[in-house]
Design an enzyme around this catalytic site. Structure first.
Site, PDB file in Angstrom:
ATOM      1  N   ARG A 229       0.844  -1.196   0.000  1.00  0.00           N
ATOM      2  CA  ARG A 229       0.000   0.000   0.000  1.00  0.00           C
ATOM      3  C   ARG A 229       0.880   1.247   0.000  1.00  0.00           C
ATOM      4  O   ARG A 229       0.827   2.080   0.898  1.00  0.00           O
ATOM      5  CB  ARG A 229      -0.964  -0.069   1.183  1.00  0.00           C
TER       6      ARG A 229
ATOM      7  N   GLN B  71      -0.561   2.720  -5.614  1.00  0.00           N
ATOM      8  CA  GLN B  71      -1.970   3.131  -5.394  1.00  0.00           C
ATOM      9  C   GLN B  71      -2.900   2.783  -6.544  1.00  0.00           C
ATOM     10  O   GLN B  71      -4.023   2.338  -6.327  1.00  0.00           O
ATOM     11  CB  GLN B  71      -2.039   4.640  -5.162  1.00  0.00           C
TER      12      GLN B  71
ATOM     13  N   ASP C  63      -4.087  -0.774  -6.443  1.00  0.00           N
ATOM     14  CA  ASP C  63      -4.520  -1.241  -5.119  1.00  0.00           C
ATOM     15  C   ASP C  63      -5.971  -1.732  -5.172  1.00  0.00           C
ATOM     16  O   ASP C  63      -6.920  -0.975  -4.952  1.00  0.00           O
ATOM     17  CB  ASP C  63      -4.348  -0.088  -4.122  1.00  0.00           C
TER      18      ASP C  63
ATOM     19  N   SER D 221      -8.130  -1.356  -1.957  1.00  0.00           N
ATOM     20  CA  SER D 221      -8.744  -0.035  -1.787  1.00  0.00           C
ATOM     21  C   SER D 221      -9.903   0.174  -2.746  1.00  0.00           C
ATOM     22  O   SER D 221     -10.974   0.643  -2.349  1.00  0.00           O
ATOM     23  CB  SER D 221      -7.704   1.076  -1.999  1.00  0.00           C
TER      24      SER D 221
ATOM     25  N   TYR E 272      -2.672  -0.795   8.181  1.00  0.00           N
ATOM     26  CA  TYR E 272      -3.670  -1.587   8.896  1.00  0.00           C
ATOM     27  C   TYR E 272      -3.617  -1.321  10.390  1.00  0.00           C
ATOM     28  O   TYR E 272      -2.574  -0.977  10.946  1.00  0.00           O
ATOM     29  CB  TYR E 272      -3.424  -3.086   8.695  1.00  0.00           C
TER      30      TYR E 272
END
Lengths: 375, 375
Positions: free
Chosen positions: B121, B126, B129, B132, B231
């Site tokens: 991450r 991005q 991802d 996400s 996380y």
């Protein structure tokens, strides 16, 4: 005086005609209130909540209405529900008077049946206007249903994986349901267009952030477009052709179409023809709020979701307000509480004052006669 | 080089690993793209749209992957899907690596399998991802599901029949899904509270209009609260007790609770105990986004809606992103397109560059070896 609140028996009817809030008020007025066990469960109201508000809980329908002077219901009594009612009792409900085949049976039992749909849409009657309170909820739920079946986001999303376009929503009919649908779709981030035959709707649509789709009117049509009662009336064939072409064009560009057009006592007007559906986008959703009255789209089916060959989903649930049961009941029960003020007198108990325009408009059977349609 | 896009076979999997938009890009790079007939139907993409983008439509799975160097999928290949794959092919998918029992089988076929969940991450990653992009959709859908089962309005409504209060929504976990849930619930007009063990979440929650529910932290806890990878990590027993008491109190006041707490490779933490559910309101709704990992509430059941004795609805649908299939596929397909840039070279075709940290993190089997868990 005894007031009864039966559990509704009509298919898919989740609402109830009183809430602990309104029961408390009836009890405070000195009435005895009997609520049938389980009447509120589908509206998230357990028996205990009614008992705490001062109601007695009756085990079954017969015990609930036994000796009751006034019965508040959501739906008009069925043939099975008639025998247990006291002779001459007052029943206040949504009676579907244009289609109800039991009006003569109600009269034969000498019941005073009030159809809440017939309450006039005047300023004084606003707080009793069940069509508005329930249409408001239906408009909200229509958008949520569209979002449930629409395979994309409503709002525009800017993400690391790129931008997602907002949904384009077309709303046909900008009455109470249509306006709430506009507001809810805007809340969720959609781009909203709306159409209504009444030019006055333009300002309301625009005040909610919607774009008003206009059929050009000639002078005569402008005068005709507004009728008493706040409903749209039927227009000329020439107007209908121009309207149909415009609606067809906008529906083909829409991701979601919500139709809300009703004419009291008549089948719903066809606004979305099969040819238009055939030209809509793959994955588009149509929610037809008029499906119980024949539908604004002839392809809609009551209580079904139809997927067409070109991937359009036609959502045809009836009684959308009942799908938001707790608030639908809360508002309906308040409407009835306000209406009760016209027929419950502190000294005399239940009274029929036919001089009152709201009472006169809504009383469909009285003293053995069917009044509805004899006006 | 041949790229294959099979139709997904996992239960309730509606997504597809490429869209006409990404197919067009692969074709422009000079690749041949085969899409299995019907692969996009559940995502509102007909075969014709893929064909127009330059793909060939293959009749079945075997024909789709026949000779393919690179296979893009949503879910990792099942045992049934392995034999038809070319020896040494690259497969890019959500592989559920912590629980997937087939990693050794992939290695035995010398497949290069990439688990998109393991993409780090980081800023550079991005745009690839998938956790996400899919969590964003899941957070949106969680609120729509809550609205579907909640028997009241989300927004405050001021009507002629009186005012209706806005829904009170509690969101547990303010990661991507939680933040999108906050945003969507706010859009719909709810009053929103959110809780997260990471103090940094406070600012994000508040920037979306939510109220941050805070467990008082001691100094040591403040240092521990942030971990690599974005996380939440597990906290001390003492902290957990304070947290549980606070969550219990806020859940009892909530109309809707949405839980989104996940710990990679471990069962989801229990945030809502059965005692808390027993104290929640009649008609309240809990949507458990962790249900596929054991649930944040032990009473949730995968792909079921459980109604408790006290009238609380526990909504336990898995794969919420798949319920918004078209946009879930659109974003997932773009994530894969961006990832493809790391493994598809203009001159050399498919390449394995294990120096690249994203490739290294996501490659779970290569040249006959299982790499996952050997790091």
């Amino acid at each position: 005086m005894k007031i009864a609140i039966p559990r509704e028996t009509a298919l898919r009817e989740t609402r109830v005609a009183a809430t602990p809030e309104t029961v408390k008020k009836y009890v405070a007025m000195g009435h005895a209130v009997a609520v049938q066990s389980g009447a509120g469960v589908a509206s998230a109201i357990p028996d205990t909540a009614y008992a705490e508000a001062g109601a007695s809980i009756a085990a079954d329908y017969a015990a609930t209405v036994d000796g009751a002077d006034v019965v508040f219901k959501v739906r008009a009594p069925s043939a099975e529900e008639l025998p247990a009612l006291k002779d001459g009792a007052a029943v206040i409900a949504l009676c579907d008077p244009y289609r109800n085949p039991l009006l003569a049976d109600y009269a034969a039992r000498k019941l005073d049946v009030y159809a809440m749909e017939l309450v006039p849409r005047t300023t004084r009657a606003q707080a009793m206007d069940v069509l508005s309170s329930q249409a408001n909820i239906a408009g909200y739920k229509a958008v949520l249903l569209a979002a449930e079946y629409y395979p994309r986001f409503f709002p525009m999303m800017m993400t690391a994986a790129g931008t997602v376009k907002p949904a384009r929503v077309l709303i046909l009919g900008a009455g109470v349901a249509g306006l709430q649908a506009i507001a809810t779709a805007k809340r969720l981030g959609a781009v909203v267009e709306a159409f209504d035959v009444r030019p006055v709707a333009k300002e309301q649509v625009e005040s909610l952030g919607g774009k008003f789709v206009e059929v050009p009117l000639n002078e005569e049509e402008k005068k005709q477009a507004e009728t008493a009662g706040g409903y749209a009336r039927e227009m000329s064939d020439d107007y209908k052709q121009r309207q149909a072409a415009l609606v067809d064009k906008h529906a083909r560009n829409a991701d979601i179409v919500i139709t809300t057009a009703l004419i009291p006592g008549r089948p719903a007007p066809v606004l979305i023809k099969p040819e238009t559906v055939a030209g809509m986008k793959y994955g588009a959703v149509l929610v037809d709020l008029a499906v119980e009255n024949g539908g604004n789209c002839p392809l809609s089916r009551l209580n079904e979701v139809v997927t067409t060959d070109n991937g359009v989903k036609l959502v045809g649930y009836g009684n959308l307000a009942g799908l938001v049961a707790a608030d639908a009941s809360a508002l309906y029960a308040r409407n009835l509480l306000n209406f009760a003020g016209l027929i419950l007198d502190k000294e005399k108990g239940y009274v029929v004052n036919r001089e009152d325009d709201i009472v006169a408009a809504s009383l469909v059977t009285h003293a053995g006669d069917v009044l509805f349609g004899k006006g």
